[in-house]
Design a protein around this motif. Structure first.
Motif, PDB file in Angstrom:
ATOM      1  N   ARG A  47     -28.882 109.989 -89.052  1.00  0.00           N
ATOM      2  CA  ARG A  47     -29.730 109.313 -88.074  1.00  0.00           C
ATOM      3  C   ARG A  47     -29.666 107.802 -88.290  1.00  0.00           C
ATOM      4  O   ARG A  47     -29.465 107.338 -89.410  1.00  0.00           O
ATOM      5  CB  ARG A  47     -31.169 109.824 -88.150  1.00  0.00           C
ATOM      6  N   TYR A  48     -29.871 107.054 -87.217  1.00  0.00           N
ATOM      7  CA  TYR A  48     -29.587 105.622 -87.229  1.00  0.00           C
ATOM      8  C   TYR A  48     -30.776 104.788 -86.747  1.00  0.00           C
ATOM      9  O   TYR A  48     -31.533 105.216 -85.862  1.00  0.00           O
ATOM     10  CB  TYR A  48     -28.399 105.321 -86.307  1.00  0.00           C
ATOM     11  N   PHE A 108     -31.116  92.513 -88.750  1.00  0.00           N
ATOM     12  CA  PHE A 108     -31.574  93.876 -88.532  1.00  0.00           C
ATOM     13  C   PHE A 108     -31.087  94.821 -89.625  1.00  0.00           C
ATOM     14  O   PHE A 108     -31.788  95.764 -90.008  1.00  0.00           O
ATOM     15  CB  PHE A 108     -31.140  94.371 -87.155  1.00  0.00           C
ATOM     16  N   SER A 109     -29.886  94.588 -90.139  1.00  0.00           N
ATOM     17  CA  SER A 109     -29.379  95.409 -91.228  1.00  0.00           C
ATOM     18  C   SER A 109     -30.297  95.311 -92.445  1.00  0.00           C
ATOM     19  O   SER A 109     -30.541  96.310 -93.148  1.00  0.00           O
ATOM     20  CB  SER A 109     -27.966  94.967 -91.609  1.00  0.00           C
ATOM     21  N   LYS A 110     -30.833  94.144 -92.677  1.00  0.00           N
ATOM     22  CA  LYS A 110     -31.733  93.925 -93.815  1.00  0.00           C
ATOM     23  C   LYS A 110     -33.115  94.502 -93.575  1.00  0.00           C
ATOM     24  O   LYS A 110     -33.738  95.060 -94.500  1.00  0.00           O
ATOM     25  CB  LYS A 110     -31.836  92.418 -94.080  1.00  0.00           C
ATOM     26  N   ASN A 111     -33.615  94.396 -92.342  1.00  0.00           N
ATOM     27  CA  ASN A 111     -35.031  94.672 -92.107  1.00  0.00           C
ATOM     28  C   ASN A 111     -35.357  96.033 -91.494  1.00  0.00           C
ATOM     29  O   ASN A 111     -36.521  96.462 -91.559  1.00  0.00           O
ATOM     30  CB  ASN A 111     -35.619  93.572 -91.226  1.00  0.00           C
ATOM     31  N   LEU A 112     -34.382  96.716 -90.906  1.00  0.00           N
ATOM     32  CA  LEU A 112     -34.654  98.040 -90.352  1.00  0.00           C
ATOM     33  C   LEU A 112     -34.380  99.109 -91.398  1.00  0.00           C
ATOM     34  O   LEU A 112     -33.326  99.103 -92.039  1.00  0.00           O
ATOM     35  CB  LEU A 112     -33.790  98.294 -89.114  1.00  0.00           C
ATOM     36  N   LEU A 113     -35.305 100.018 -91.559  1.00  0.00           N
ATOM     37  CA  LEU A 113     -35.156 101.058 -92.566  1.00  0.00           C
ATOM     38  C   LEU A 113     -34.128 102.094 -92.136  1.00  0.00           C
ATOM     39  O   LEU A 113     -34.042 102.451 -90.969  1.00  0.00           O
ATOM     40  CB  LEU A 113     -36.502 101.740 -92.835  1.00  0.00           C
TER      41      LEU A 113
END
Length: 356
Positions: free
Chosen positions: A76-77, A349-354
């Motif tokens: 899942r993404y 977003f790569s850093k902040n989205l789980l």
């Protein structure tokens, strides 16, 4: 007994050629396998039904699926909802029609390097009869704010392998899309956890209103919706803003009140427009903004009015001690957006989205 058997020199040439071709095709295959795919679907907006502009409530939506998506069915993404700008549409941004940017190409370049987490990117077609919805709720345009924040998110979560949590959802956009991201994002931290605004328009009250005699004359020369299609950018933007922020169901053919009538400013209408500026409403949403995981925005220094407005946004957020990232860079409204997406937005977003 050992014997030295001479080897034909052509053997080495054939061997080296074979090794080269093997490496070449392996590299090509690797690059191909690291490309994502794009789907273009239609999503029905219940809140867009019956809009007075006559736009279809069945909206085109372009979706970028990352390279591993089709091969890893159980994975899942995170999802980034990306909102395009005024006069644009999703097809232009996703390479269906020629445009100044091709978003999948930019994203593929980043993911092929393997340094960032993969994500799904979703862009609805918000180009309306008046060239842009302003991502606002209106009887004239339909309820675009609700469509993005609720209906579209619900549809994507039901039909794609997403992580259906706010901590794994981001909202971003360029120009009108940056405006929409701030407008929607500060109201819905329960849906989107991270916001990135690229050259966001319309943050401050009054910056969309025609003021010069020439601009007012062009505005008053428009007598039908067909005239809007032939009008200049500024006139189109004024009608789109009116449809979104000062709708009037009793006033055909535009079903909107303009801030200028007979050459005179209409204070009540101007007040409605001002009330829709994110910097005018930001104080009421400070508690919401504090719930965000991350907030970032930028603009080129030659994009003068927008650069000035994000400077004010930076000052307001700083006064409330709200963490954020602000940058003014060398550039204009368009010329470095692909670079900003590649080097700033996607890493953000790569850093902040789980990932789970």
């Amino acid at each position: 007994m050992n014997r030295n058997v001479p080897v034909n020199p052509s053997f080495y040439r054939y061997a080296l050629t074979g090794i080269f071709l093997l490496l070449f095709f392996s590299a090509v295959h690797s690059q191909t396998s690291l490309r994502g795919s794009v789907e273009r679907i239609k999503v029905h907006g219940k809140g867009l039904e019956g809009n007075l502009e006559g736009d279809s409530p069945d909206r085109d939506v372009s979706i970028y699926l990352p390279p591993s998506y089709k091969a890893e069915s159980k994975r899942r993404y995170p999802v980034v909802y990306f909102l395009h700008g005024f006069t644009d549409n999703d097809a232009q941004w996703y390479g269906v029609t020629k445009h100044w940017i091709n978003l999948p190409t930019v994203v593929d370049k980043v993911f092929s390097e393997g340094q960032l987490q993969e994500m799904i990117i979703v862009t609805p077609n918000a180009c309306t009869r008046y060239r842009g919805s302003m991502y606002s709720n209106s009887a004239t345009t339909g309820n675009w704010e609700d469509f993005v924040a609720k209906e579209l998110v619900s549809y994507i979560d039901q039909h794609y392998h997403t992580i259906p949590k706010s901590t794994s959802r981001g909202l971003a956009g360029h120009s009108m899309g940056g405006y929409g991201s701030m407008r929607i994002g500060q109201k819905h931290p329960e849906i989107f956890s991270s916001l990135y605004l690229l050259s966001p328009c319309c943050l401050t009250p009054g910056n969309n209103r025609p003021v010069s005699p020439e601009a007012i004359a062009k505005l008053e020369a428009v007598k039908s919706p067909e005239d809007i299609e032939k009008a200049d950018f500024g006139t189109q933007a004024t009608f789109a803003s009116a449809a979104a922020w000062s709708p009037n169901p009793t006033k055909p053919p535009f079903f909107a009140d303009l801030p200028i009538e007979n050459g005179q400013l209409q204070p009540t209408i101007a007040a409605k427009w001002a009330a829709n500026a994110p910097l005018a409403m930001i104080d009421q949403y400070v508690t919401n903004l504090k719930q965000l995981t991350a907030l970032a925005f930028d603009a080129g220094n030659r994009d003068q009015s927008i650069a000035a407005s994000i400077k004010v946004l930076d000052q307001v957020l700083t006064s409330y001690k709200l963490p954020h990232t602000y940058e003014e860079y060398e550039g204009d409204h368009l010329n470095r957006i692909a670079e900003r997406i590649e080097q700033k937005m996607l890493p953000f977003f790569s850093k902040n989205l789980l990932k789970r």
